[in-house]
Design a protein around this motif. Structure first.
Motif, PDB file in Angstrom:
ATOM      1  N   LYS A 109      -0.684   4.419  -5.628  1.00 22.60           N
ATOM      2  CA  LYS A 109      -1.603   4.708  -4.530  1.00 22.60           C
ATOM      3  C   LYS A 109      -1.355   6.109  -3.996  1.00 22.60           C
ATOM      4  O   LYS A 109      -0.232   6.647  -4.113  1.00 22.60           O
ATOM      5  CB  LYS A 109      -1.422   3.690  -3.401  1.00 22.60           C
ATOM      6  CG  LYS A 109      -0.022   3.669  -2.793  1.00 22.60           C
ATOM      7  CD  LYS A 109       0.104   2.648  -1.667  1.00 22.60           C
ATOM      8  CE  LYS A 109       0.046   1.238  -2.119  1.00 22.60           C
ATOM      9  NZ  LYS A 109       0.314   0.270  -1.020  1.00 22.60           N
ATOM     10  N   PRO A 110      -2.363   6.726  -3.399  1.00 20.34           N
ATOM     11  CA  PRO A 110      -2.126   8.001  -2.702  1.00 20.34           C
ATOM     12  C   PRO A 110      -1.200   7.787  -1.509  1.00 20.34           C
ATOM     13  O   PRO A 110      -1.281   6.763  -0.827  1.00 20.34           O
ATOM     14  CB  PRO A 110      -3.530   8.411  -2.238  1.00 20.34           C
ATOM     15  CG  PRO A 110      -4.462   7.650  -3.113  1.00 20.34           C
ATOM     16  CD  PRO A 110      -3.783   6.363  -3.418  1.00 20.34           C
ATOM     17  N   ARG A 111      -0.349   8.753  -1.272  1.00 24.10           N
ATOM     18  CA  ARG A 111       0.623   8.617  -0.184  1.00 24.10           C
ATOM     19  C   ARG A 111      -0.044   8.426   1.171  1.00 24.10           C
ATOM     20  O   ARG A 111       0.462   7.704   2.029  1.00 24.10           O
ATOM     21  CB  ARG A 111       1.520   9.854  -0.148  1.00 24.10           C
ATOM     22  CG  ARG A 111       2.680   9.768   0.837  1.00 24.10           C
ATOM     23  CD  ARG A 111       3.392  11.108   0.932  1.00 24.10           C
ATOM     24  NE  ARG A 111       2.511  12.137   1.480  1.00 24.10           N
ATOM     25  CZ  ARG A 111       2.820  13.438   1.522  1.00 24.10           C
ATOM     26  NH1 ARG A 111       3.972  13.864   1.032  1.00 24.10           N
ATOM     27  NH2 ARG A 111       1.970  14.309   2.038  1.00 24.10           N
ATOM     28  N   GLU A 112      -1.201   9.049   1.378  1.00 26.01           N
ATOM     29  CA  GLU A 112      -1.887   8.953   2.665  1.00 26.01           C
ATOM     30  C   GLU A 112      -3.356   8.564   2.472  1.00 26.01           C
ATOM     31  O   GLU A 112      -4.226   9.024   3.200  1.00 26.01           O
ATOM     32  CB  GLU A 112      -1.759  10.275   3.429  1.00 26.01           C
ATOM     33  CG  GLU A 112      -0.314  10.642   3.711  1.00 26.01           C
ATOM     34  CD  GLU A 112      -0.158  11.899   4.553  1.00 26.01           C
ATOM     35  OE1 GLU A 112      -1.151  12.335   5.143  1.00 26.01           O
ATOM     36  OE2 GLU A 112       0.963  12.436   4.607  1.00 26.01           O
ATOM     37  N   GLY A 113      -3.601   7.685   1.502  1.00 30.22           N
ATOM     38  CA  GLY A 113      -4.969   7.312   1.180  1.00 30.22           C
ATOM     39  C   GLY A 113      -5.554   6.287   2.136  1.00 30.22           C
ATOM     40  O   GLY A 113      -4.859   5.680   2.950  1.00 30.22           O
ATOM     41  N   LEU A 133       1.607  11.091  -4.435  1.00 27.42           N
ATOM     42  CA  LEU A 133       1.320   9.693  -4.740  1.00 27.42           C
ATOM     43  C   LEU A 133       2.558   8.851  -4.466  1.00 27.42           C
ATOM     44  O   LEU A 133       3.670   9.368  -4.313  1.00 27.42           O
ATOM     45  CB  LEU A 133       0.900   9.528  -6.204  1.00 27.42           C
ATOM     46  CG  LEU A 133      -0.247  10.428  -6.697  1.00 27.42           C
ATOM     47  CD1 LEU A 133      -0.462  10.229  -8.194  1.00 27.42           C
ATOM     48  CD2 LEU A 133      -1.517  10.141  -5.925  1.00 27.42           C
ATOM     49  N   VAL A 134       2.356   7.544  -4.413  1.00 25.46           N
ATOM     50  CA  VAL A 134       3.452   6.603  -4.230  1.00 25.46           C
ATOM     51  C   VAL A 134       3.341   5.525  -5.297  1.00 25.46           C
ATOM     52  O   VAL A 134       2.252   5.024  -5.581  1.00 25.46           O
ATOM     53  CB  VAL A 134       3.422   5.966  -2.823  1.00 25.46           C
ATOM     54  CG1 VAL A 134       4.407   4.803  -2.719  1.00 25.46           C
ATOM     55  CG2 VAL A 134       3.748   7.007  -1.762  1.00 25.46           C
ATOM     56  N   VAL A 135       4.478   5.172  -5.886  1.00 27.01           N
ATOM     57  CA  VAL A 135       4.570   4.044  -6.813  1.00 27.01           C
ATOM     58  C   VAL A 135       5.483   3.019  -6.180  1.00 27.01           C
ATOM     59  O   VAL A 135       6.593   3.345  -5.750  1.00 27.01           O
ATOM     60  CB  VAL A 135       5.151   4.481  -8.180  1.00 27.01           C
ATOM     61  CG1 VAL A 135       5.257   3.285  -9.118  1.00 27.01           C
ATOM     62  CG2 VAL A 135       4.304   5.582  -8.791  1.00 27.01           C
ATOM     63  N   GLU A 136       5.013   1.774  -6.080  1.00 28.22           N
ATOM     64  CA  GLU A 136       5.856   0.735  -5.492  1.00 28.22           C
ATOM     65  C   GLU A 136       5.666  -0.573  -6.233  1.00 28.22           C
ATOM     66  O   GLU A 136       4.651  -0.776  -6.917  1.00 28.22           O
ATOM     67  CB  GLU A 136       5.546   0.560  -4.007  1.00 28.22           C
ATOM     68  CG  GLU A 136       4.120   0.165  -3.685  1.00 28.22           C
ATOM     69  CD  GLU A 136       3.865   0.146  -2.180  1.00 28.22           C
ATOM     70  OE1 GLU A 136       4.412   1.007  -1.471  1.00 28.22           O
ATOM     71  OE2 GLU A 136       3.096  -0.721  -1.738  1.00 28.22           O
ATOM     72  N   GLU A 137       6.645  -1.447  -6.104  1.00 29.19           N
ATOM     73  CA  GLU A 137       6.555  -2.724  -6.800  1.00 29.19           C
ATOM     74  C   GLU A 137       5.368  -3.537  -6.293  1.00 29.19           C
ATOM     75  O   GLU A 137       4.982  -3.444  -5.126  1.00 29.19           O
ATOM     76  CB  GLU A 137       7.851  -3.522  -6.620  1.00 29.19           C
ATOM     77  CG  GLU A 137       8.104  -4.026  -5.213  1.00 29.19           C
ATOM     78  CD  GLU A 137       9.391  -4.817  -5.100  1.00 29.19           C
ATOM     79  OE1 GLU A 137       9.336  -6.060  -5.235  1.00 29.19           O
ATOM     80  OE2 GLU A 137      10.446  -4.188  -4.875  1.00 29.19           O
TER      81      GLU A 137
END
Length: 378
Positions: free
Chosen positions: A137-141, A170-174
């Motif tokens: 996801k975008p970090r501030e989307g 961007l951010v990647v998370e479980e």
């Protein structure tokens, strides 16, 4: 009382919610925006720059309250309110809520939650090993734009999003598996009050388009409230999304403003209180009355386009009474509009919200409305 309201594009929440509420409270309202041509009687200002915002307000006249319902302007508005010594949100909490990596980091350091998260700056390499499936996801989307489930080939998914969002982090998370819920809160100087919450139904993966919200006021509130306290979130309205996983609740995101997509109007109907006035009253320094115990059921169904094309027929803006159910339809598109599929909340054609004595009757009224007043896209 002089209220300054910061805004970007016009929204129904402001136009039909907060502006009438401000007038009911006797406020003189000045809209500050970088798009003054889109707001009646607005003052042009670089609202993304807190220095420009403060300077503009000082030149117009001392405020009694400074408020925003925009996801993008909470930090700047909080800084301006603090400068003038007015009630407002902690700008650090606003920053942590908006920035999904800072939110995860804050909850981890506070010992509240541990969720695998990686921040990817524009030039950062994609990690070779991640605990698939993950969510990118975008970090501030906002609006579920470029949020997707990735089960393999994270590098390919990142490259795809970076083509559309060059230069953005961007951010990647479980991936958090379980029922998706919301918690709606409102805080004043005396503390935080729980307004209730909703159960969210999503469209098909790998995307995360919200298709329906159903009133579900109960839930593991204490964990979510603890997470908000750890982030410094409390004052004003807040819409928090969380997942009830097998290991307990986990926060998905904190939206430091009132719930959107017309669920703010639904929440007001369910509680039977002037919700928009209450939110503004907190920023004016008033105490919020006790929250009444709600009764009945409410749902908001987003009418999502399932194909690209042109809108050939559509129901209008209307209120319908179906027995003991009240129903509202708000079109977001019009006949002649060209629709493309983006797999985001931008695919909404309209919103139907309804309140009634129980879910069965609410569901029946919504189904009947949709059957008799279809959207036609060809």
């Amino acid at each position: 009382m002089r209220l300054y309201l910061t805004a970007l594009k016009p929204t129904d929440s402001v136009t039909d919610g907060f502006l009438p509420a401000a007038r009911a409270l006797g406020c003189e309202v000045t809209i500050l925006t970088d798009r003054p041509e889109r707001h009646p009687h607005a003052v042009g200002c670089d609202v993304r720059d807190p220095r420009a915002l403060i300077d503009t307000i000082e030149g117009l006249g001392r405020p009694d309250a400074i408020f925003s319902n925009s996801d993008h302007l909470q930090v700047e508005t909080a800084l301006a309110a603090s400068y003038f010594g007015l009630p407002g949100k902690d700008w650090r909490a606003c920053a942590a809520a908006k920035n999904k990596f800072l939110m995860r980091r804050g909850l981890l350091l506070a010992g509240v939650e541990q969720v695998f998260t990686v921040r990817l700056g524009p030039g950062d390499p994609v990690p070779a090993r991640v605990p698939y499936p993950v969510v990118l996801k975008p970090r501030e989307g906002v609006a579920s734009e470029d949020v997707m489930l990735v089960e393999r080939d994270l590098a390919g998914a990142v490259a795809e999003v970076r083509r559309r969002r060059p230069g953005e982090a961007l951010v990647v998370e479980e991936y958090l598996e379980g029922a998706l819920r919301t918690l709606e809160t409102l805080g004043d100087a005396g503390g935080v009050r729980v307004l209730g919450g909703f159960e969210t139904t999503l469209g098909p993966l790998p995307y995360f388009v919200e298709e329906r919200l159903d009133w579900a006021p109960g839930g593991p509130h204490e964990h979510v409230l603890g997470a908000l306290r750890a982030l410094g979130v409390g004052f004003g309205a807040c819409h928090t999304e969380y997942v009830v996983t097998a290991g307990g609740p986990r926060v998905v995101e904190v939206n430091y403003r009132v719930i959107g997509d017309h669920c703010d109007f639904l929440l007001q109907e369910l509680l039977g209180v002037p919700l928009f006035e209450w939110i503004l009253r907190a920023h004016l320094g008033d105490s919020i009355p006790p929250v009444p115990a709600p009764s009945g059921h409410g749902s908001a169904v987003s009418l999502v386009a399932d194909r690209p094309g042109t809108v050939k027929a559509a129901p209008g803006h209307e209120t319908v009474v179906d027995g003991d159910v009240r129903l509202w339809h708000r079109p977001l598109r019009g006949v002649g509009d060209v629709v493309s599929i983006t797999h985001t909340n931008r695919d909404y054609l309209g919103v139907v919200r309804a309140v009634g004595p129980d879910r069965g009757r609410v569901d029946a009224a919504i189904e009947d409305y949709r059957a008799t007043r279809p959207w036609v896209v060809e």
